[in-house]
Design an enzyme around this catalytic site. Structure first.
Site, mmCIF file in Angstrom:
data_model
loop_
_atom_site.group_PDB
_atom_site.id
_atom_site.type_symbol
_atom_site.label_atom_id
_atom_site.label_comp_id
_atom_site.label_asym_id
_atom_site.label_seq_id
_atom_site.Cartn_x
_atom_site.Cartn_y
_atom_site.Cartn_z
ATOM 1 N N ASP A 1 7.711 -34.810 -41.389
ATOM 2 C CA ASP A 1 6.593 -35.732 -41.641
ATOM 3 C C ASP A 1 6.640 -36.956 -40.733
ATOM 4 O O ASP A 1 7.633 -37.678 -40.723
ATOM 5 C CB ASP A 1 6.641 -36.245 -43.089
ATOM 6 C CG ASP A 1 5.921 -35.312 -44.054
ATOM 7 O OD1 ASP A 1 5.031 -34.580 -43.609
ATOM 8 O OD2 ASP A 1 6.267 -35.337 -45.251
ATOM 9 N N ASP B 1 13.165 -34.506 -37.945
ATOM 10 C CA ASP B 1 12.412 -34.720 -39.177
ATOM 11 C C ASP B 1 11.050 -34.016 -39.033
ATOM 12 O O ASP B 1 10.652 -33.655 -37.916
ATOM 13 C CB ASP B 1 12.236 -36.243 -39.323
ATOM 14 C CG ASP B 1 11.267 -36.613 -40.403
ATOM 15 O OD1 ASP B 1 11.401 -36.090 -41.515
ATOM 16 O OD2 ASP B 1 10.370 -37.450 -40.132
#
Ligand SMILES: [Mg+2]
Length: 249
Positions: free
Chosen positions: A10, A8
């Protein structure tokens, strides 16, 4: 054996100020050890391309919560695709943005509360709301397969139900809810894993994330890592590097 790290962005590579300075040196080492690093985010293609370049990654990436897989041309010997550009072979798993915008309107009507999507905001408003620079906010608005939105005085459970009745899904990211099709990070990672296996034979997979929308991805990897909110962003990455260096799978 090829190691593939699905990550991922963020809150996992990027800290709360959108800085990747703490994680970049570890990603550089992983790439040096010949691991593939696949960015798998709710962000758009253009945003991910920016971070991918900044991190010197040349591996495929997954945009908009599994909406599409972008494979650089000639990266694999064998790869199927739905669409091609000059740079990529693209596997599409999501619903086109125009349709999602129409559905967001129906959900809004059905809920009777305020849902504000990126498509309802100007670039400046997205920048202000998200804390992104105006340039990054412009890229964040270039949606292809998903619509981020925030809610005001809405019941979360009712939201999930109403979206489902429209044949869609809502997932919760770090700052926003996301309206999308059945695609999630897990489906996309499984699909890309198959392509890796076809080309490299047996592979070892690692996943790292920090939110509910990362859980489907963490479910389908050999070694999942979750960054807790209280931890500095590089904590899981140090463990990942140790795992790859020690080959402790
Ligand atoms: Mg995240």
């Amino acid at each position: 054996m090829k190691t593939v790290v699905f990550t991922d962005l963020d809150g996992t590579v990027l800290d709360e100020k959108y800085s990747f300075q703490d994680v970049k040196p570890i990603i550089t080492q992983l790439l040096f050890l010949d691991a593939a690093v696949v960015l798998c985010s709710s962000k758009t293609r253009t945003e991910i391309e920016f971070y991918r370049r900044a991190l010197s990654i040349s591996d495929p990436f997954i945009s908009e919560n599994g909406g599409a897989i972008f494979v650089p041309k000639n990266y694999f010997k064998v790869a199927g695709f739905d669409r091609q550009t000059r740079e990529y072979d693209i596997i599409e798993l999501g619903i086109p943005y125009v349709e999602l915008r129409k559905k967001l309107q129906s959900i809004r009507d059905g809920m009777g509360c305020k849902l504000v999507g990126f498509g309802d905001m100007s670039t400046e408003e997205v920048a202000k709301d998200s804390g992104l620079s105006v340039e990054l906010a412009g890229w964040a608005k270039q949606r292809e397969y998903g619509e981020p939105f925030r809610i005001v005085d809405c019941n979360e459970e009712q939201l999930f139900k109403t979206a489902k009745a429209e044949g869609l899904h809502v997932t919760k990211g770090d700052r926003y809810y996301h309206l999308k099709g059945k695609n999630d990070k897990g489906n996309a990672v499984m699909r890309l894993k198959e392509v890796y296996v076809k080309n490299f034979g047996q592979i070892r997979t690692i996943g790292v994330g920090n939110s509910a929308n990362d859980l489907p991805m963490l479910d389908v990897v050999d070694a999942p890592f979750f960054r807790e909110k209280t931890e500095p962003v590089d904590v899981p990455w140090k463990k990942i590097l140790a795992k790859v260096v020690n080959q402790s799978f």
